[in-house]
Design a protein around this motif. Structure first.
Motif, mmCIF file in Angstrom:
data_model
loop_
_atom_site.group_PDB
_atom_site.id
_atom_site.type_symbol
_atom_site.label_atom_id
_atom_site.label_comp_id
_atom_site.label_asym_id
_atom_site.label_seq_id
_atom_site.Cartn_x
_atom_site.Cartn_y
_atom_site.Cartn_z
ATOM 1 N N TYR A 284 -107.770 -32.294 -5.084
ATOM 2 C CA TYR A 284 -109.060 -31.382 -5.381
ATOM 3 C C TYR A 284 -110.246 -32.339 -5.913
ATOM 4 O O TYR A 284 -111.364 -31.928 -5.037
ATOM 5 C CB TYR A 284 -108.719 -30.964 -6.931
ATOM 6 C CG TYR A 284 -110.034 -30.184 -7.631
ATOM 7 C CD1 TYR A 284 -110.139 -28.832 -7.287
ATOM 8 C CD2 TYR A 284 -110.670 -30.813 -8.691
ATOM 9 C CE1 TYR A 284 -111.101 -28.312 -7.983
ATOM 10 C CE2 TYR A 284 -111.491 -30.212 -9.328
ATOM 11 C CZ TYR A 284 -111.867 -28.794 -9.004
ATOM 12 O OH TYR A 284 -112.798 -28.387 -9.825
ATOM 13 N N ASN A 287 -111.808 -33.285 -2.153
ATOM 14 C CA ASN A 287 -112.405 -32.277 -1.425
ATOM 15 C C ASN A 287 -113.757 -31.935 -1.929
ATOM 16 O O ASN A 287 -114.352 -30.954 -1.570
ATOM 17 C CB ASN A 287 -111.516 -31.089 -0.977
ATOM 18 C CG ASN A 287 -110.529 -31.322 0.036
ATOM 19 O OD1 ASN A 287 -111.017 -31.598 1.008
ATOM 20 N ND2 ASN A 287 -109.273 -31.281 -0.395
ATOM 21 N N ASP A 288 -114.074 -32.658 -3.135
ATOM 22 C CA ASP A 288 -115.486 -32.101 -3.864
ATOM 23 C C ASP A 288 -116.297 -33.673 -4.009
ATOM 24 O O ASP A 288 -116.153 -34.362 -4.787
ATOM 25 C CB ASP A 288 -115.018 -31.665 -5.149
ATOM 26 C CG ASP A 288 -116.405 -31.279 -5.770
ATOM 27 O OD1 ASP A 288 -117.343 -31.488 -5.963
ATOM 28 O OD2 ASP A 288 -115.870 -29.988 -6.829
ATOM 29 N N GLU A 290 -119.334 -34.270 -4.612
ATOM 30 C CA GLU A 290 -120.260 -34.476 -6.013
ATOM 31 C C GLU A 290 -119.301 -34.995 -6.994
ATOM 32 O O GLU A 290 -119.802 -36.039 -7.586
ATOM 33 C CB GLU A 290 -120.590 -32.998 -6.322
ATOM 34 C CG GLU A 290 -121.907 -33.423 -7.334
ATOM 35 C CD GLU A 290 -122.442 -31.940 -7.645
ATOM 36 O OE1 GLU A 290 -123.087 -32.112 -9.174
ATOM 37 O OE2 GLU A 290 -122.314 -31.015 -7.293
ATOM 38 N N HIS A 323 -116.953 -30.119 -15.012
ATOM 39 C CA HIS A 323 -117.341 -29.678 -13.480
ATOM 40 C C HIS A 323 -117.492 -28.325 -13.052
ATOM 41 O O HIS A 323 -116.466 -27.544 -13.369
ATOM 42 C CB HIS A 323 -116.288 -30.528 -12.825
ATOM 43 C CG HIS A 323 -116.607 -30.426 -11.135
ATOM 44 N ND1 HIS A 323 -117.822 -31.201 -10.795
ATOM 45 C CD2 HIS A 323 -116.238 -29.994 -10.213
ATOM 46 C CE1 HIS A 323 -118.069 -31.128 -9.455
ATOM 47 N NE2 HIS A 323 -117.329 -30.327 -9.125
#
Ligand SMILES: Nc1nc2c(ncn2[C@@H]2O[C@H](COP(=O)(O)OP(=O)(O)OP(=O)(O)O)[C@@H](O)[C@H]2O)c(=O)[nH]1
Ligand SMILES: [Mg+2]
Length: 323
Positions: A284, A287-288, A290, A323
């Motif tokens: 997770y 893949n993010d 930010e 988030h």
């Protein structure tokens, strides 16, 4: 074949369906992963019934030869035996498949046996996860004994020990250095040590090694119901097996009676869940971009001594939650 057909066939004991199902769960394609999850959900209520036995030992100690004779003996007693392998040593050739084809010749042709070499893709963690799912599939397919062979190298034996009910280490009788060259942690994990190649010139050495190990081991007691056993065997001459088989079922009975069997499985699945959750989380975050940037900024602050590690950890958790 439709997925529902596949799972029905696995549950009804169809061997080709089992092979196909394992291929599906080993696949790394995203579309296959979704199907694999559905399949596992279907078969889960039918899994769990086998005795899971891990068999470890250095290359060449005789694991495959031992599994061949042990498997055939168990089948004679009416069992159905599945053999899986976790072998990180050779991701390209798929471990010792070539050796195994010849070493387990009779077993591989027996209708009551199913032999599956190690999955070749992914890191050891991935291979081990697939092996767990393969165990469930074999159980749902009707195998009541699952043997898992692993070479005693690196992490693989710890991985295997954490997914079986009974863990065995095979050894060869070596003059003088019986207690060397074998990791202490592994001995502590084992329920049985088998000194293989107790034949010909090494028969006496094997007997001596057995006594030495048994003396060294009798101090260790596993959860108060079992002291690790040291037994000798010759896979070549097929000697020593009746005692080994009796001990396997003694272990099964005793560990069930004491409650260890169930407790141990619960602990194993909890640990597995934790590690799966960890990899979901890693995936997770990876893949993010930010979120990853924020987490890295906390890390940098900790490394530069601007905030403490525990402050950093709290900050990271907050980033994740908000988030
Ligand atoms: N004398 C003797 N030789 C044995 C015995 N068991 C195995 N061997 C021999 O030892 C060699 C290795 O046997 P394998 O069964 O392939 O050993 P392994 O531990 O599965 O090896 P890897 O899969 O490569 O790690 C072969 O040449 C066997 O014939 C035994 O009980 N006695
Ligand atoms: Mg082998």
């Amino acid at each position: 074949m439709k997925l529902q057909d596949l799972s029905n066939k696995v549950i009804s004991g169809n061997r080709r369906a089992l092979a196909k199902a394992i291929t599906l769960i080993e696949s790394t394609l995203d579309s296959d992963r979704t199907e694999a999850h559905t399949l596992m959900k279907e078969i889960l209520p039918h899994a769990g019934k086998a005795l899971r036995i891990g068999i470890s030992g250095i290359p060449g100690v005789g694991k495959s030869s031992f599994i061949e004779v042990l498997g055939l003996e168990l089948i004679k007693k009416g069992h159905k035996v599945a053999v899986l392998a976790v072998d990180p040593s050779s991701p390209i050739s798929g471990g010792s498949i070539l050796g195994d084809k010849t070493r387990m010749e009779e077993l591989s042709q027996n209708d009551s046996a199913f032999i599956r070499p190690s999955p070749t893709t992914g890191s050891l963690g991935g291979v081990a996860a697939k092996t767990r799912e393969s165990i469930y599939l074999c159980e749902a397919n009707g195998y009541d004994i699952v043997l898992i062979e692993t070479v005693g190298v690196g992490q693989s034996e710890y991985e295997v020990a954490s997914m079986v009910d009974l863990f065995m280490v095979l050894m060869v009788p070596n003059a003088g250095d019986e207690l060397q060259g074998i990791k202490k942690g592994i001995i502590e994990l084992s329920d049985m040590l088998i000194i293989n190649k107790a034949d010909g010139d090494t028969l006496v050495l094997a007997e001596n090694a057995r006594t030495q190990y048994q003396n060294a081991l009798h101090i260790i007691k596993k959860d108060k119901f079992w002291s690790p056993l040291v037994l000798t065997c010759s896979s070549l001459q097929k000697t020593g097996l009746p005692k080994i088989i009796d001990s396997i079922f003694d272990f099964q009975n005793e560990s069930k009676k004491s409650g260890f069997f169930e407790d141990n499985r619960k602990r194993q699945i909890q640990r597995w869940l934790k590690s799966l959750f960890q990899s979901e989380l890693d995936h997770y975050i990876k893949n993010d971009l930010e979120l990853k940037k924020k987490l890295t900024s906390s890390e940098t602050k900790v490394v530069n001594g601007e905030i403490s590690a525990s402050q950093g950890a709290k900050e990271m958790l907050n980033y994740l939650l908000n988030h």
